[in-house]
Design an enzyme around this catalytic site. Structure first.
Site, PDB file in Angstrom:
ATOM      1  N   SER A  37       0.840  -1.187   0.000  1.00 20.85           N
ATOM      2  CA  SER A  37       0.000   0.000   0.000  1.00 20.85           C
ATOM      3  C   SER A  37       0.886   1.252   0.000  1.00 20.85           C
ATOM      4  O   SER A  37       1.640   1.467  -0.945  1.00 20.85           O
ATOM      5  CB  SER A  37      -0.955  -0.046   1.201  1.00 20.85           C
ATOM      6  OG  SER A  37      -1.979   0.890   1.085  1.00 20.85           O
TER       7      SER A  37
ATOM      8  N   HIS B 220      -8.063  -5.149  -0.842  1.00 19.80           N
ATOM      9  CA  HIS B 220      -6.784  -4.514  -0.546  1.00 19.80           C
ATOM     10  C   HIS B 220      -5.809  -5.483   0.116  1.00 19.80           C
ATOM     11  O   HIS B 220      -4.600  -5.265   0.088  1.00 19.80           O
ATOM     12  CB  HIS B 220      -7.007  -3.301   0.355  1.00 19.80           C
ATOM     13  CG  HIS B 220      -5.808  -2.420   0.479  1.00 19.80           C
ATOM     14  ND1 HIS B 220      -5.112  -1.936  -0.605  1.00 19.80           N
ATOM     15  CD2 HIS B 220      -5.156  -1.940   1.574  1.00 19.80           C
ATOM     16  CE1 HIS B 220      -4.096  -1.194  -0.194  1.00 19.80           C
ATOM     17  NE2 HIS B 220      -4.096  -1.187   1.125  1.00 19.80           N
TER      18      HIS B 220
END
Length: 708
Positions: free
Chosen positions: A550, A665
């Site tokens: 991320s 994610h």
């Protein structure tokens, strides 16, 4: 809930000029052309890496470690006299949501009752359900709002569930798929922040309006509680339950780190006296507990404060109480209120500590709870009906133990895991590197005893959003490619966890030192750790791998471009890469408080210096990265990873690519997917960090077919 601050009015400035983007078609998440390219890249990488010696054995061992039934049954929540837990193993990859009595759980012999079999539910309904949590109606805790995501996205469906009957409530509350925030507003009403149609979302893709929805009425007739403006990040509610009393608040998010918080009193919203960057934590004895992120009323950033909610609702100026002041080497990470105690998990030079706070006539008193030194402490759950906390203690070489902690008595082990690997031949130590500006940057290093360097080293870092990186057991490190760290150390290599600036290891100042125009400090810190490994002969240039997910994916993307002389391998998970368009992709607009606004020339002036996508250059000897993401990642758009792969391919730079169809994610919907990715990464590291020249041994098949 994301915390926000009232935005300053900016002068009208021309947007940063957008260069033509030849790879914009890769932003079409389900576009046939984009998916065809993704499948081709996936196949290229899989063909190379799955052919590596021992790949199948590594994958099978990773799966066995990740799905081993000998794991801590971590309490997700304690609702009254009931403990709730989501259990995942080889037979139940998506999980069993189950309940046990508080007494049986605390005794170490829980009598579990399965409430939802997530795998079976998905099969029955033809959905790829991934568990996203449940919020239960206090103080009876008889009904819960269960959130499920098809494929693991941030968007969820919400359904009302009956705990006693262990089934969904026919005709009960139900909300369709959206990025929804929901809380109970009494026995038969909800606070709902969701997609209400055109104009109801912020530019970040989150809800702009909160409504109160009464049971038995259509959602369309729900009454507005509060709303924000389109440029806000999001709005939502939080309901704190204290001794049977509910204290609801409305939060209007203005940027990622600032919120206008208001107490909900009937049909009125009454602003909290706290600064907008303070983090609301919990309520005890009618007092709101919050953590300061900047100096306020003579109190230092990082201080824990409290005030009486009743005074604010009555229109009185509340007395602000100082609850706890951390030292310069400490950071408050977790705060939770029990029956009469506020539990605080601290970091002290990145080592975990637990403190129990009680309010007396003379002020707040802190009682440190004795736990193992030099360990990572996780505050898992707190009982609201007793002064009891469940805490996990572990280290990189020490398996987790779950403790039941009561103030004033020795902590009692509830569940201890046996060793999952032989740590007797390994050692872990904390060191400090000196960054470019002289800042001491801590890092942990694990390796075999007596190993003489230089050896390959895997360095993991994050460096953003106040998120501290703490050392956990090597078997399973979710943000560090599962058991890959263990495999590397067993092979005689080193694993390093770097505590660079941008995280929360030393409180607000540590985070703020890498905000916006100061971002280069995080990159310099990572380079400093790598250089320290070389200086101390732990490793050598081009034999260091860096890993990040991320925001960490952005970190390592920048690092490979700034210092290709240092790094030999780069693991980029769900990465932010195109920083010129990040605020227009998925939830990207919500992060402008961290990075800045690329459409403002003054901000783009510093963002553009490091944005990996815009800074790819031909003729550079970049290490070949392993890039992984998920098609269903609705937080960090998969277009970031795809476009970076395409840009690298145009320059002739090798890369390996792995895009999971499901997983959101997290980039993996279950442990089987995590094990496959761990084996791919392990094979990649062996290939790229070998003493032979990876540039000549690795096939060129991983390049982009840009002529598609």
């Amino acid at each position: 809930m994301i915390q926000l601050r009232a935005a300053l009015l900016l002068p009208l400035l021309a947007a940063a000029p957008l260069a033509p983007d030849r790879h914009a078609w890769l932003e079409e998440i389900e576009g046939p052309r984009a998916i065809a390219q993704v499948k081709e890249w996936n196949a290229d990488a899989a063909k190379i890496l799955t052919a590596s010696p021992g790949f199948a054995a590594t994958r099978d061992r990773a799966r066995a470690l990740l799905e081993d039934d000998q794991r801590i049954a971590t309490p997700n929540t304690v609702n009254g006299e009931t403990v709730l837990n989501l259990w995942q193993d080889g037979k139940n990859p998506r999980g069993l949501w189950r309940a046990a009595s508080l007494d049986s759980f605390a005794s170490g012999k829980p009598a579990w009752r399965v409430l939802i079999d997530v795998d079976a539910l998905g099969k029955a309904e033809g959905k790829s359900w991934v568990w996203k949590g449940a919020d239960c109606r206090a103080p009876r805790y008889d009904r819960c709002l269960v959130s499920l995501a098809d494929g693991g996205t941030d968007a969820v469906v919400v359904r009302e569930f009956d705990i006693a009957a262990a089934k969904f409530v026919e005709g009960g509350f139900a909300l369709p798929n959206a990025k929804t925030n929901v809380d109970w507003a009494g026995d038969d009403a909800l606070y709902v922040a969701t997609d209400y149609g055109a104009g109801s979302l912020t530019t970040s893709g989150y809800a702009r309006i909160v409504k109160r929805w009464q049971r038995g009425t259509p959602l369309a007739s729900a009454t507005v509680v509060g709303e924000g403006i389109e440029k806000d990040v999001r709005v939502g509610t939080r309901v704190f339950n204290d001794g049977g009393t509910a204290y609801p608040v409305f939060e209007r998010g203005v940027d990622f780190f600032n919120s206008e918080v208001s107490h909900i009193a009937g049909d009125r919203l009454i602003r909290s006296p706290l600064p907008t960057d303070a983090e609301i934590e919990d309520v005890l004895d009618g007092r709101m507990i919050a953590r300061l992120q900047s100096p306020w009323q003579g109190r230092a950033a990082g201080t824990l404060v409290a005030y009486a909610i009743a005074d604010v609702v009555a229109g009185k100026a509340p007395v602000i109480e100082t609850v706890l002041v951390p030292t310069a080497r400490q950071s408050i990470e977790q705060v939770a209120a029990g029956k009469g105690v506020v539990w605080v998990k601290l970091l002290d030079d990145v080592s975990g500590k637990l403190v129990a706070l009680t309010r007396t006539a003379s002020g707040w008193q802190a009682a440190p709870q004795p736990l193992a030194a030099n360990s990572t402490v996780q505050l898992n759950a707190v009982a609201g009906v007793r002064d009891l906390a469940f805490v996990t203690v572990e280290g990189m070489l020490t398996p987790p133990t779950l403790y039941a902690v009561v103030p004033g008595v020795p902590a009692r082990a509830v569940q201890s895991l046996p060793a999952r690997f032989d740590a007797s031949a390994m050692t872990v130590e904390q060191r400090f590197a000196k960054s470019k500006d002289g800042t001491r940057v801590p890092y942990f290093i694990v390796r075999k005893k007596g190993v003489r360097g230089p050896v390959p080293a895997l360095v993991h870092a994050y460096g953003g959003f106040r998120a501290a990186q703490t050392p956990t057991y090597l078997v399973e490190q979710p943000y560090r490619a599962g058991p890959v760290a263990l495999f590397q150390v067993e092979r005689g290599n080193a694993f390093v966890l770097a505590n660079i600036r941008g995280g929360g290891e030393y409180g607000p100042a540590w985070h703020q030192a890498a905000l916006r125009e100061k971002r280069q400090n995080a990159f310099d810190d990572l380079h400093a750790v790598a250089e320290d490994l070389i200086r101390t002969k732990v490793s050598a240039a081009k034999r260091i791998a860096i890993s990040g997910r991320s925001n960490g994916g952005l970190l390592v993307g920048v690092a490979m471009e700034q210092r290709p002389d240092l790094y030999g391998a780069v693991i980029m998970g769900s990465p932010l890469i195109d920083m010129q368009r990040y605020s227009k992709l998925s939830a990207g607009a919500s992060w402008m408080g961290e990075y800045g606004n690329p459409d403002v020339p003054a901000d783009w002036a510093f963002i553009g210096k490091y944005s990996p996508y815009q800074n790819v250059q031909a003729g550079k000897n970049y290490p070949a990265p392993f890039i992984y993401t998920s098609t269903k990642d609705d937080r960090v758009h998969p277009g970031h990873a795809r476009k970076f792969a395409a840009a690298l391919g145009e320059t002739g730079t090798r890369f390996y690519y792995d895009e999971a169809i499901e997983g959101g994610h997290a980039a993996g919907a279950d442990r089987l997917a995590d094990a496959q990715r761990a084996a791919l990464i392990d094979a990649y590291l062996t290939r790229e960090l070998s003493s032979s020249s990876a540039s000549t041994s690795a096939p060129q098949a991983a390049r982009v077919r840009s002529s598609r």
